[in-house]
Motif scaffolding. Structure first.
Motif, PDB file in Angstrom:
ATOM      1  N   GLY A 247     -13.134  -0.833  -0.874  1.00 19.75           N
ATOM      2  CA  GLY A 247     -12.022  -1.146  -1.776  1.00 19.75           C
ATOM      3  C   GLY A 247     -11.636  -0.023  -2.719  1.00 19.75           C
ATOM      4  O   GLY A 247     -10.579  -0.078  -3.354  1.00 19.75           O
ATOM      5  N   SER A 503      -1.685  -1.069  12.352  1.00 20.03           N
ATOM      6  CA  SER A 503      -2.488  -1.469  11.197  1.00 20.03           C
ATOM      7  C   SER A 503      -2.552  -0.329  10.176  1.00 20.03           C
ATOM      8  O   SER A 503      -2.603   0.842  10.552  1.00 20.03           O
ATOM      9  N   ASP A 505      -4.955   0.714   8.572  1.00 20.71           N
ATOM     10  CA  ASP A 505      -6.175   1.490   8.797  1.00 20.71           C
ATOM     11  C   ASP A 505      -5.965   2.655   9.757  1.00 20.71           C
ATOM     12  O   ASP A 505      -6.613   3.692   9.637  1.00 20.71           O
ATOM     13  N   VAL A 506      -5.070   2.475  10.727  1.00 20.17           N
ATOM     14  CA  VAL A 506      -4.828   3.537  11.703  1.00 20.17           C
ATOM     15  C   VAL A 506      -4.263   4.771  10.992  1.00 20.17           C
ATOM     16  O   VAL A 506      -4.688   5.899  11.225  1.00 20.17           O
ATOM     17  N   PHE A 547       2.376  -2.406   9.994  1.00 19.77           N
ATOM     18  CA  PHE A 547       2.573  -3.846  10.144  1.00 19.77           C
ATOM     19  C   PHE A 547       1.743  -4.609   9.116  1.00 19.77           C
ATOM     20  O   PHE A 547       0.535  -4.460   9.036  1.00 19.77           O
ATOM     21  N   PRO A 549       1.292  -8.576   8.124  1.00 14.76           N
ATOM     22  CA  PRO A 549       1.688  -9.946   8.433  1.00 14.76           C
ATOM     23  C   PRO A 549       1.890 -10.756   7.157  1.00 14.76           C
ATOM     24  O   PRO A 549       1.425 -10.352   6.093  1.00 14.76           O
ATOM     25  N   GLN A 550       2.560 -11.879   7.272  1.00 17.17           N
ATOM     26  CA  GLN A 550       2.784 -12.803   6.154  1.00 17.17           C
ATOM     27  C   GLN A 550       3.570 -12.157   5.025  1.00 17.17           C
ATOM     28  O   GLN A 550       4.255 -11.165   5.200  1.00 17.17           O
ATOM     29  N   VAL A 554       0.517 -14.898  -0.984  1.00 19.26           N
ATOM     30  CA  VAL A 554      -0.763 -15.525  -0.624  1.00 19.26           C
ATOM     31  C   VAL A 554      -1.837 -14.444  -0.643  1.00 19.26           C
ATOM     32  O   VAL A 554      -1.524 -13.265  -0.814  1.00 19.26           O
ATOM     33  N   LEU A 555      -3.111 -14.847  -0.456  1.00 23.30           N
ATOM     34  CA  LEU A 555      -4.163 -13.857  -0.249  1.00 23.30           C
ATOM     35  C   LEU A 555      -3.814 -13.086   1.017  1.00 23.30           C
ATOM     36  O   LEU A 555      -3.681 -13.676   2.085  1.00 23.30           O
ATOM     37  N   GLN A 557      -4.993  -9.584   2.685  1.00 21.98           N
ATOM     38  CA  GLN A 557      -5.820  -8.376   2.607  1.00 21.98           C
ATOM     39  C   GLN A 557      -5.157  -7.179   3.279  1.00 21.98           C
ATOM     40  O   GLN A 557      -5.394  -6.037   2.877  1.00 21.98           O
ATOM     41  N   THR A 558      -4.298  -7.426   4.272  1.00 21.00           N
ATOM     42  CA  THR A 558      -3.604  -6.297   4.916  1.00 21.00           C
ATOM     43  C   THR A 558      -2.584  -5.686   3.955  1.00 21.00           C
ATOM     44  O   THR A 558      -2.417  -4.463   3.908  1.00 21.00           O
TER      45      THR A 558
ATOM     46  N   ASP B  45      -8.013  -5.302  13.915  1.00 25.89           N
ATOM     47  CA  ASP B  45      -7.007  -4.330  14.353  1.00 25.89           C
ATOM     48  C   ASP B  45      -6.305  -4.831  15.617  1.00 25.89           C
ATOM     49  O   ASP B  45      -5.098  -4.667  15.769  1.00 25.89           O
ATOM     50  N   LEU B  48      -3.884  -7.601  14.629  1.00 28.36           N
ATOM     51  CA  LEU B  48      -2.673  -7.024  14.027  1.00 28.36           C
ATOM     52  C   LEU B  48      -1.748  -6.456  15.102  1.00 28.36           C
ATOM     53  O   LEU B  48      -0.533  -6.634  15.031  1.00 28.36           O
ATOM     54  N   PRO B  54      -4.918 -11.217  10.515  1.00 33.90           N
ATOM     55  CA  PRO B  54      -6.333 -10.896  10.702  1.00 33.90           C
ATOM     56  C   PRO B  54      -7.253 -11.880   9.966  1.00 33.90           C
ATOM     57  O   PRO B  54      -6.802 -12.644   9.117  1.00 33.90           O
ATOM     58  N   ASP B  60     -17.257  -4.964   0.506  1.00 23.15           N
ATOM     59  CA  ASP B  60     -16.879  -3.782  -0.263  1.00 23.15           C
ATOM     60  C   ASP B  60     -17.787  -2.592   0.028  1.00 23.15           C
ATOM     61  O   ASP B  60     -17.399  -1.716   0.773  1.00 23.15           O
ATOM     62  N   GLN B 116      -9.712 -18.603   1.680  1.00 24.98           N
ATOM     63  CA  GLN B 116      -9.033 -18.371   2.962  1.00 24.98           C
ATOM     64  C   GLN B 116     -10.080 -17.919   3.978  1.00 24.98           C
ATOM     65  O   GLN B 116     -10.936 -17.084   3.653  1.00 24.98           O
TER      66      GLN B 116
END
Lengths: 643, 253
Positions: A247, A503, A505-506, A547, A549-550, A554-555, A557-558, B45, B48, B54, B60, B116
């Motif tokens: 994080g 993603s 991360d990529v 990308f 999503p959502q 909301v929660l 994380q992406t 990944d 996604l 996901p 952490d 969630q």
């Protein structure tokens, strides 16, 4: 570029002899009357050692404090992962330590790129930190006498490191977290966990609040205050692979930078010599093996390139203990930057071990023979277990394989002696500021600096700021808050609306590889120029192809990750620009063009004896460089030698 | 190094009010050197890339010290390896045990509501510490660190108890959802040190009262918590808490 002080950069170093500066300064400060403190609200962002210590100490003084962290609990901040220890000039070992020696070692360790006055103060208050921690119940390792034990660390020749097995950061953070918890209970601190700062709000040139996102509900809110403290850690995750927690991010300091705070020395990063090597492309982070292991472990590679034999089968005469060979005085305990580069040099020459030849041995066989397995187990048991869990190899029987990894960042937001940035009211603590370590930090000094800033410096200097500053009443209905909220929401919507197919991360991995290749352990002008060309293109692709999503309510994380990667994609460019501009080698900043015959760093004091502080001018615009010259009145500069 | 194929049954729950369900996901070609969380990264990944949401999970530091991560894997908190958090659990452990199917669930306890998927709210732990899990010393009040010697045995035992990472595995694996191991660890850490004596009686009363208020269950000595604790906290911290509690009540609180 000439070395003249920018009007933006007044370090406000107090007059007088260095030994008296802090005492005199504290006496001359304006004070806030005890009864008036509750009329001031202070925001603290981050709950690691610096943030928790600051929030707790300011709450005790009577201020109203709002404290924020993105983790689900303040106890999980990344300070928790620090292993080896914390330095203090207690001289409990009776081996010649003193405040002066700690000061001197730190300035030298930083390759003469830190501010003398700050470092001296750090060495002074190191004494109080240990006292405070013990009183809180921090269970430091003790001798049978009942007194606190010490061990030695890299870059010094005295034993001044206090420790709690390999979990010193955890124990110190729990001490600070518990002090914070007490103040939350008493109502002096309001805690906002799972809340991320997404913008700094500046009103009439003063930092007056922040805009946050509640990570659970997605709600965007404004928080107003009389002063803001950022204690949000370093930017090591710009490399994607680092020893930092997943994080850890640059978002809070980067957004403050975009609001006018100067970013200092971003190219100073620390590569830690003893980490577990990369094993595959799924890898999400690198794991540190504490530097304390170098007390009893000997580092070596085979003398024969690509030697196929198992480590234990290689006879003594065919091993190259290269640190002991090159640096007989300090041996395996040279500073981190030197140990890291020496490992890279051997591996680049083809002597590395393990998959891909990116590893060197850290061998405990001699110590186990000398002290017995149980003594080694008592000192490092948890680290040995961790190594075995991750690699599936038993380090009591076969040497560990290690390789350097990104660990800490010495650069950060520029601050003056009072820990205030060039933006009035914005204070920056701990790893988030550029602070006290110059171009290289000594082991066990990060915990010291975080707690010094939080417990013993900011409680004084913020009082002086509040007492000496006219602050108009500002609430969250002010237009500056509304504008910042709008910008935060627009940026989030933009991320969601890209609707690409990749993603975050990529992109993060790709950025990390660029930075590691061109702005890692060794840098050169051409490579940095290449990175400066490629990063903006990668950034452009990110904004076309990411990308998420959502939505943002909301929660998600992406979405959190995408926001942080977007900031790293801007920050990484500044980091490379700083490294490109600094035409010298110093500490962790090793420019291949500037080295001596033996491959050691070659400083250029005439042109680069300054702090490089950058002013933001817009994404895709060239930032403006401001210089704060450094002067050394007390430390005799030399070519840093550990031979 | 080798790659393995796994079938995952992952708990998916949109929000605290959703009833939730298991989703079956095929995780193919996972390296045995990857950690359990890195396996989830790979799966995420791929989700996604298919335009899907996901799997949400807390994590952490990924080196077993921050206490963020933690899920039930085939009914065991943090999975099948003792003394190991989910982030330090490596896929080779499933391979050597011949496990090919994983049921992955969040912590299940009344005091830890699901937010969630695998993410739960553990703020009740923070509130218990706030109720008294500290030694009250203001910044600046401390005497010299060596002014009060501490017996090495006591210091070592206090340290062992203080290594608790607050992950919540103890609560999740207890049939009663009790937090006794977590609270006992803090009582033991502070109660063994000379610095912790002044508040020892009030500390245990306040923390135990808060624990009960937060809808954790009672301890009936099953010992599941000890068996599952990634840091090896021992059951005797609960005995110590109970002893301190009785003494404190007997002394009139």
């Amino acid at each position: 570029m000439t070395s003249q002080t920018s009007p933006l950069l007044n370090a406000k170093i107090p007059e007088g002899d260095i030994r008296q500066k802090w005492d005199n300064h504290r006496f001359q400060m304006k004070l806030v009357n005890p009864a008036n403190k509750r009329k001031y609200r202070i925001i603290v962002v981050g709950s690691g050692l610096a943030g928790s210590a600051a929030a707790a100490s300011l709450g005790e003084l009577g201020y109203d404090v709002d404290c924020f962290c993105f983790q689900d609990s303040p106890r999980r901040a990344h300070s928790i992962a620090a292993q080896g220890g914390i330095n203090a000039a207690k001289n409990y070992a009776n081996d010649g330590d003193s405040v002066w020696r700690l000061f001197y070692d730190t300035v030298k360790g930083g390759d003469y790129r830190a501010r003398e006055a700050n470092v001296y103060r750090l060495a002074q208050v190191s004494l109080n930190i240990i006292d405070q921690a013990v009183a809180q119940g921090v269970p430091f390792a003790r001798e049978y006498s009942g007194y606190v034990d010490n061990r030695s660390f890299g870059g010094t020749q005295v034993s001044r490191t206090f420790y709690a097995a390999g979990q010193t950061g955890q124990q110190l953070l729990l001490g600070a977290y518990q002090a914070l918890a007490k103040n939350i209970h008493s109502g002096k601190v309001k805690m906002y966990p799972r809340t991320e700062m997404l913008d700094l709000v500046v009103v009439d040139g003063q930092a007056r609040g922040i805009v946050t996102r509640d990570l659970t509900t997605g709600a965007i809110s404004s928080h107003a205050a009389d002063a803001v403290c950022l204690a949000t850690g370093g930017y090591g995750n710009v490399f994607f692979l680092s020893t930092n927690a997943k994080g850890c991010n640059v978002t809070a300091t980067w957004r403050a930078h975009k609001r006018g705070a100067l970013f200092a020395n971003p190219c100073y990063t620390q590569i830690h010599p003893t980490c577990i090597p990369v094993s595959g492309d799924y890898q999400s982070k690198l794991t540190l093996m504490s530097e304390s292991l170098r007390n009893d472990g000997r580092i070596w590679v085979p003398t024969q390139k690509g030697d196929p034999r198992a480590a234990t089968q290689i006879p003594e005469g065919e091993r190259d203990y290269y640190l002991e060979r090159r640096y007989p005085a300090f041996g395996n305990l040279v500073p981190r930057d030197i140990a890291s580069r020496a490992a890279k040099e051997r591996c680049d020459e083809g002597f590395g071990v393990g998959p891909g030849g990116l590893g060197v041995y850290l061998d405990f066989a001699d110590s186990i023979k000398r002290l017995g397995e149980s003594a080694i187990k008592e000192r490092y048991g948890n680290l040995f277990e961790m190594y075995e869990r991750i690699t599936g190899e038993n380090p009591y029987q076969t040497p560990m394989r290690i390789y350097p990894a990104v660990h800490y960042t010495m650069g950060g937001l520029w601050v003056d002696y009072n820990l205030m940035s060039n933006l009035e009211g914005l204070h920056v603590l701990g790893e988030a500021n550029f602070s006290d370590h110059g171009a290289n930090r000594l082991g066990a000094s990060a915990l010291m600096q975080g707690l010094a800033d939080g417990y013993f410096i900011i409680p004084y200097t913020i009082g002086q700021y509040l007492a000496g500053t006219k602050l108009k009443p500002v609430a969250t209905d002010h237009a500056a808050f509304k504008d910042a909220e709008r910008e935060v929401k627009a940026r989030m919507n933009r991320l969601v609306e890209v609707k690409g197919n990749t993603s975050p991360d990529v992109f993060h991995r790709e950025l990390g590889k660029l930075i590691w290749d061109h702005c890692g352990m060794a840098r050169n002008k051409a490579g940095l120029a290449e990175a400066l060309e490629k990063i903006p293109k990668l950034r452009e692709r990110f904004w076309r192809e990411v990308f998420v999503p959502q939505s943002g309510d909301v929660l998600n994380q992406t979405l959190e990750k995408a926001g942080r990667v977007a900031d790293f994609l801007e920050f990484g460019e500044l980091m490379c620009r700083d490294a490109w501009t600094r035409d010298e080698s110093c500490g962790g900043h090793f420019r291949e063009e500037y080295q001596d015959d033996e491959g050691e760093t070659k400083r250029n004091d005439d042109e680069f004896e300054h702090v490089a502080a950058w002013e933001f001018k817009g994404v895709n615009e060239t930032p403006v460089l401001h210089k704060e010259p450094l002067t050394y009145e007390y430390v005799k500069k030399a070519v840093r030698s550990y031979k | 190094m080798k790659n393995i194929d796994l079938t995952l049954h992952v708990w998916r729950q949109e929000n605290p009010k959703d009833t939730g369900r298991f989703d079956q996901i095929e995780a193919k070609g996972i390296s045995t050197h990857a950690s359990f969380l890195e396996m989830l990264d790979v799966v995420n990944d791929r989700l996604l890339a298919q335009g899907k949401r996901p799997i949400a999970f807390d994590h952490d530091c990924r080196e077993g010290i921050c206490g963020s991560c933690g899920v039930m894997i085939n009914g065991e908190a943090h999975g099948p390896v003792r003394g190991t958090t989910a982030c330090q659990l490596h896929m080779r452990e499933f391979d050597t045990r011949g496990i090919k199917e994983l049921w992955i669930e969040p912590w299940r306890a009344k005091a830890f509501p699901v937010i969630q998927d695998l993410v739960v709210d553990r703020s009740a732990f923070d509130r218990i510490i706030q109720a008294g899990g500290y030694i009250s010393v203001k910044t600046g009040q401390a005497p010299d660190a060596n002014a009060v010697p501490v017996r090495k045995d006591d210091a070592d035992q206090a340290f062992q108890a203080a290594t608790c990472i607050g992950c919540g595995a103890c609560v999740a694996s207890c049939p009663n959802g009790s937090a006794a191991l977590f609270v006992g660890a803090k009582i033991t850490h502070l109660g063994l040190l000379p610095q912790g004596q002044t508040e020892r009686a009030s500390r245990v009363l306040n923390m135990v009262t808060k624990m009960d208020d937060e809808s954790f269950g009672a301890c009936t000595s099953h010992g599941e918590c000890e068996a599952t604790c990634p840091k090896g906290i021992k059951l005797d911290v609960i005995a110590r808490m109970n002893g301190d509690y009785r003494r404190s009540v007997a002394a009139g609180g």
